[in-house]
Design a protein around this motif. Structure first.
Motif, short mmCIF file in Angstrom:
data_model
loop_
_atom_site.label_atom_id
_atom_site.label_comp_id
_atom_site.label_asym_id
_atom_site.label_seq_id
_atom_site.Cartn_x
_atom_site.Cartn_y
_atom_site.Cartn_z
N GLU A 1 0.72 -1.09 -0.12
CA GLU A 1 0.07 0.11 -0.11
C GLU A 1 0.78 1.34 -0.03
O GLU A 1 0.45 2.22 -0.69
N ILE A 2 1.81 1.44 0.66
CA ILE A 2 3.00 2.30 0.79
C ILE A 2 3.41 2.57 -0.61
O ILE A 2 3.56 3.89 -1.08
N GLY B 1 12.89 12.78 9.94
CA GLY B 1 12.08 13.68 10.72
C GLY B 1 10.81 12.83 11.16
O GLY B 1 10.92 11.43 11.53
N ASN B 2 10.02 13.62 11.82
CA ASN B 2 8.83 13.08 12.92
C ASN B 2 7.49 13.21 12.23
O ASN B 2 7.44 14.44 11.58
N ILE B 3 6.84 12.51 12.42
CA ILE B 3 5.22 12.79 11.99
C ILE B 3 4.17 12.11 12.55
O ILE B 3 4.55 11.07 13.20
N GLN B 4 2.99 12.51 12.41
CA GLN B 4 1.88 11.99 13.26
C GLN B 4 1.04 10.90 12.24
O GLN B 4 0.91 10.97 11.19
N VAL B 5 0.81 9.58 13.08
CA VAL B 5 0.32 8.35 12.37
C VAL B 5 -1.04 8.29 12.93
O VAL B 5 -1.24 8.20 14.16
N ASP B 6 -2.00 8.20 12.26
CA ASP B 6 -3.20 7.87 12.45
C ASP B 6 -3.90 6.56 11.74
O ASP B 6 -3.86 6.76 10.50
N SER B 7 -4.14 5.56 12.27
CA SER B 7 -4.47 4.48 11.37
C SER B 7 -5.76 3.54 11.95
O SER B 7 -5.71 3.52 13.33
N GLY B 8 -6.55 2.94 11.32
CA GLY B 8 -7.64 1.96 12.01
C GLY B 8 -7.12 0.82 12.19
O GLY B 8 -8.06 -0.19 12.77
N LEU B 9 -5.86 0.56 12.32
CA LEU B 9 -5.49 -0.98 12.83
C LEU B 9 -5.44 -0.72 14.01
O LEU B 9 -5.16 -0.01 14.78
N MET B 10 -5.82 -1.95 14.75
CA MET B 10 -5.85 -2.20 16.16
C MET B 10 -4.55 -2.64 16.72
O MET B 10 -4.03 -3.64 16.22
N SER C 1 -3.13 5.63 6.87
CA SER C 1 -4.56 6.09 7.24
C SER C 1 -5.45 5.53 6.33
O SER C 1 -6.70 5.45 6.82
N LYS C 2 -5.08 4.95 5.32
CA LYS C 2 -6.02 4.31 4.31
C LYS C 2 -6.26 2.94 4.52
O LYS C 2 -7.42 2.54 3.96
N THR C 3 -5.23 2.21 4.77
CA THR C 3 -5.31 0.70 5.02
C THR C 3 -6.32 0.18 5.82
O THR C 3 -6.88 0.84 6.88
N LYS C 4 -7.01 -1.12 4.92
CA LYS C 4 -8.24 -1.58 5.68
C LYS C 4 -7.50 -2.95 6.48
O LYS C 4 -8.71 -3.75 7.00
#
Length: 488
Positions: A121-122, A287-296, A326-329
């Motif tokens: 996906e990346i 660098g640093n970055i915010q990660v938001d994912s629907g993976l649990m 952020s998009k991965t299902k």
């Protein structure tokens, strides 16, 4: 391809008969031979290819590669190790395709499939053409093919990579099992990145102990080579939180990028987890970055860090990486929800080791407002030593446990369950028939409970006495709910 020319890739061999002839294909399976093929005799655990030379000749084999002399009317090439030679011949026959396809190999007990999916996906998000070889399927630019092993044999692999090269695949992700490494299935493949996830007990039916299991894993890192080439840099990406990481780091001469939750070149800060997924700040050398994912779950963080590390060393920008996260299902059969109108959760997961089962149960406990119930078994003809450990994990981290059959293969399912439950104290359910166990588990659930059906995940079959019977945990669970086998 001319056989004499093909054999220039093999340094030592003896020939019997005229080898100045054309070869149209290579195979180790006598059932798949087509006229003009080169048949390579491989000694396996269950059968010996030398026993099928006659049938191979009758099927039209043009020549035979074997480990000893056999009288025949077609050319014979005798070598000391047909597995090694098969890899050499396959690579040469298909034109050494991995030299032109960027190849990322992922090894470890858990997480391999998810990481290859995340990487797919990346790189797709990065507008690159991709290929994937793994447990669930082989994909070439989005087109899927079936697979029989986590890592196929060296002929099949080179054929896949040949097709990837024709399709102009730029980056391929591949699960690399310890069996494949130990058996030389990946000999000759030109890996650019090797990723290590973790090491916990599994496959001790094959490896003599955990040290041997780790030795096999380390071969992937040794096979990155000793040479530094500008424009074809190679890297190891290693989970520094795992105690085995130091062995993997020592096993390679190539640059190492480490990752971990609180330490490593790639690590995290400000983790937040709930039933909607995970978020964290990812700290990296670029660098640093915010990660938001629907993976649990906590283990999903490790999977994302591993995928991020492999993408970083391949030059992918952080913004592209987190956009893919952020998009991965997710992956089929990995924390896959099943919903058929019930008021409680049903999750199917491939967890089949003590470590992976504990990870999934902990994740569900963190988000469940009711009881966590689990249906779990152990496969037959596999490491029996992990059976009581699987049972212990289920009893410790679930509120209600249903022990059942998994893939019994040639073993008696009752004997497998005896191994799992013989030492247990406390209350549990023992229901040998997996369909009945799933139905009983669903019937026990109340509002806001979560039922985990563990062990088989994406599989659509059950292996019993040499047969693959149709069985899909997701379909069985859906049918049970629709038939009203649950509390409404």
């Amino acid at each position: 391809m001319n056989l004499q020319e093909l054999l220039t890739s093999v340094p030592f061999y003896q020939t019997y008969g005229e080898i100045d002839k054309d070869i149209t294909g290579i195979t180790m399976d006598s059932r798949q031979i087509k006229p003009g093929d080169l048949f390579i005799c491989i000694k396996g655990f269950e059968t010996d290819g030398h026993q099928y030379i006659t049938s191979a000749i009758h099927a039209g084999a043009a020549a035979i590669v074997a480990m000893h002399h056999v009288e025949m009317d077609i050319p014979l090439i005798v070598v000391s190790d047909t597995k090694r030679v098969m890899a050499q011949l396959a690579s040469s026959f298909y034109g050494n395709p991995t030299r032109e396809v960027g190849l990322i190999g992922v090894t470890g007990t858990n997480g391999k499939t998810t990481i290859t999916y995340l990487l797919d996906e990346i790189f797709t998000e990065n507008k690159m053409s991709t290929g994937v070889i793994g447990t669930i399927q082989t994909k070439i630019n989005g087109k899927s093919y079936g697979v029989s092993n986590t890592t196929p044999d060296s002929v099949s692999l080179n054929e896949f990579f040949f097709e990837m090269r024709k399709e102009e695949v730029q980056t391929a992700m591949m699960e690399v099992s310890s069996h494949a490494l130990d058996q030389g299935r990946v000999y000759g493949l030109d890996f650019d990145v090797a990723v290590f996830t973790n090491l916990s007990q599994d496959h001790l039916d094959y490896h003599k102990d955990m040290d041997d299991y780790l030795r096999a894993k380390s071969l992937l890192f040794a096979q990155l080579g000793n040479h530094y080439e500008q424009g074809r840099e190679k890297y190891a990406v290693v989970n520094i939180d795992d105690p085995a990481s130091h062995i993997l780091i020592k096993s390679t001469a190539q640059p190492v990028l480490t990752y971990g939750v609180e330490q490593g070149d790639v690590h995290t800060r400000n983790i937040h987890m709930d039933e909607t997924g995970v978020s964290f700040t990812m700290i990296t050398p670029v660098g640093n970055i915010q990660v938001d994912s629907g993976l649990m779950g906590h283990f999903s963080i490790y999977n994302m860090l591993a995928a991020a590390g492999a993408a970083i060393v391949r030059g992918v920008q952080l913004e592209v990486i987190v956009a893919a996260f952020s998009k991965t299902k997710g992956v089929p059969g990995r924390l896959e929800p099943v919903f058929a109108g019930q008021s409680f959760g049903i999750v199917v997961d491939y967890a089949h080791t003590p470590d992976s089962l504990e990870n999934v149960l902990k994740t569900l406990k963190d988000v469940c407002e009711g009881y966590v119930r689990v249906i779990v078994g152990c496969g037959g003809d596999r490491d029996a030593g992990k059976r009581p450990k699987m049972a212990d994990v289920a009893m410790k981290f679930a509120d209600d446990v249903f022990f059942t059959s998994d893939n019994p293969r040639s073993e008696n399912p009752e004997n497998i369950l005896d191994d799992m439950t013989g030492h247990l104290k406390g209350e549990f359910h023992r229901i040998t028939d997996r369909k009945e166990a799933i139905e009983s588990g669903i019937a026990s659930c109340r509002n806001k409970d979560i039922l985990l059906i563990a062990g088989k995940g994406h599989e659509t079959y059950q292996e019993v006495d040499g047969m693959k019977l149709e069985f899909d945990d997701r379909k069985v669970a859906t049918q049970a709910v629709k038939q009203g086998r649950h509390n409404k």
